[in-house]
Enzyme design. Structure first.
Site, PDB file in Angstrom:
ATOM      1  N   SER A 250      27.212   6.317 -20.506  1.00 39.81           N
ATOM      2  CA  SER A 250      25.540   6.464 -20.812  1.00 39.81           C
ATOM      3  C   SER A 250      24.907   4.969 -20.865  1.00 39.81           C
ATOM      4  O   SER A 250      25.699   3.980 -20.943  1.00 39.81           O
ATOM      5  CB  SER A 250      25.358   7.094 -22.182  1.00 39.81           C
ATOM      6  OG  SER A 250      24.173   7.049 -22.492  1.00 39.81           O
TER       7      SER A 250
ATOM      8  N   TYR B 130      27.444   8.634 -31.137  1.00 45.86           N
ATOM      9  CA  TYR B 130      27.539   9.000 -29.774  1.00 45.86           C
ATOM     10  C   TYR B 130      27.710   7.795 -28.890  1.00 45.86           C
ATOM     11  O   TYR B 130      28.326   7.505 -27.977  1.00 45.86           O
ATOM     12  CB  TYR B 130      25.981   9.762 -29.512  1.00 45.86           C
ATOM     13  CG  TYR B 130      25.918  10.116 -27.834  1.00 45.86           C
ATOM     14  CD1 TYR B 130      26.664  11.090 -27.085  1.00 45.86           C
ATOM     15  CD2 TYR B 130      25.112   9.278 -27.145  1.00 45.86           C
ATOM     16  CE1 TYR B 130      26.322  11.219 -25.896  1.00 45.86           C
ATOM     17  CE2 TYR B 130      24.815   9.419 -25.870  1.00 45.86           C
ATOM     18  CZ  TYR B 130      25.543  10.455 -25.221  1.00 45.86           C
ATOM     19  OH  TYR B 130      25.294  10.981 -23.791  1.00 45.86           O
TER      20      TYR B 130
END
Length: 289
Positions: free
Chosen positions: A182, A195
């Protein structure tokens, strides 16, 4: 209204909140997974791929693309049966076999079972896509429990480790492992602390595993998405952030899952035969340096 503006809409998006992990049918607009646009060219003919989180979002887009490139596809998912069945329908419509594998990938034994069942039912394993992810939003570190931190790490980094370890024992030279990282790995948002931390770990995991498996001819790479319109967003983020999701990118909008499929096909196929330990950013112009 142009076709692109329909398939790739700009903000504002519907701020309606979904219950995690969210369902595709409840999203507005419904994401574009490449259902009507991806055209295969036989790049994965005869291959078997396992995609975690393959029921929806990026995972569904990759499943569609892989199937249209000639691969049979195993789809590991948590509990979203309707989404998983729709992905299976799309894979089978492309003339390929689809295997649904329901369960919690934070469990080591389930990860081992997923690999074993893929090999038993589909006859092997050539491509592993570690894509399933857990994300929750917290504005204060005091609100993040040890249980939440552990659950995020077990889904986002333990599961790729468990699955890669089990898969590597059966993979042949020329096989590929692809991890979904990500932009959060390089540009962490404070309210996505757990996350983002796991996504940073995935980059190091990718680099180290690429070195470890190079002698076996198994390539290990990652795709790093920016803001992508998937069920994870309206089910885990505050309404104001959902409404303007992706607005700050150079392209001024969120990406659609189908816009990432080509990166995964590159890394899974002979097109990426000289790539290992690499990270492909698909971020709408957000810089990863």
């Amino acid at each position: 209204m142009s076709d692109d503006s329909i398939r790739r809409p700009a903000p504002p998006y519907s701020a309606g909140q979904l219950t995690p992990p969210g369902k595709t049918r409840d999203m507005q607009p419904v994401p574009d997974h490449g259902e009507d646009s991806y055209v295969g060219a036989g790049r994965l003919e005869g291959k078997v791929a396992l995609i975690t989180g393959g029921d929806s979002g990026i995972g569904r887009a990759v499943a569609i693309a892989f199937a249209r490139e000639g691969a049979d596809v195993a789809i590991a998912y948590l509990s979203e049966d309707d989404d998983a069945e729709e992905t299976r329908r799309l894979v089978e419509k492309a003339g390929r076999r689809a295997l649904l594998l329901r369960g919690d990938l934070s469990s080591e034994s389930h990860c081992d079972d997923v690999i074993a069942k893929t090999i038993a039912d589909l006859g092997g394993l050539d491509v592993l896509v570690n894509n399933a992810a857990r994300q929750r939003t917290f504005s204060d570190i005091a609100d993040i429990s040890a249980e939440e931190w552990d659950a995020t790490f077990r889904t986002n980094i333990y599961a790729p480790f468990f699955l890669s370890r089990a898969a590597a024992a059966h993979m042949r030279s020329g096989s590929a492992i692809i991890n979904t990282a990500s932009i959060q790995s390089r540009q962490p948002s404070a309210d996505l602390l757990a996350y983002a931390s796991t996504k940073g770990a995935i980059l190091n995991f990718t680099a180290g595993l690429a070195e470890m498996l190079a002698d076996k001819g198994i390539r290990v790479n990652a795709v790093a998405p920016g803001p992508i319109w998937t069920p994870l967003i309206p089910s885990t983020m505050p309404a104001d952030k959902v409404e303007n999701f992706g607005k700050k990118t150079l392209m001024g909008r969120a990406g659609q899952p189908g816009e990432l499929a080509g990166a995964y096909v590159l890394l899974a196929s002979d097109l990426g035969s000289y790539m290992t330990g690499a990270v492909i950013p698909v971020t709408g112009g957000e810089i990863m340096i």
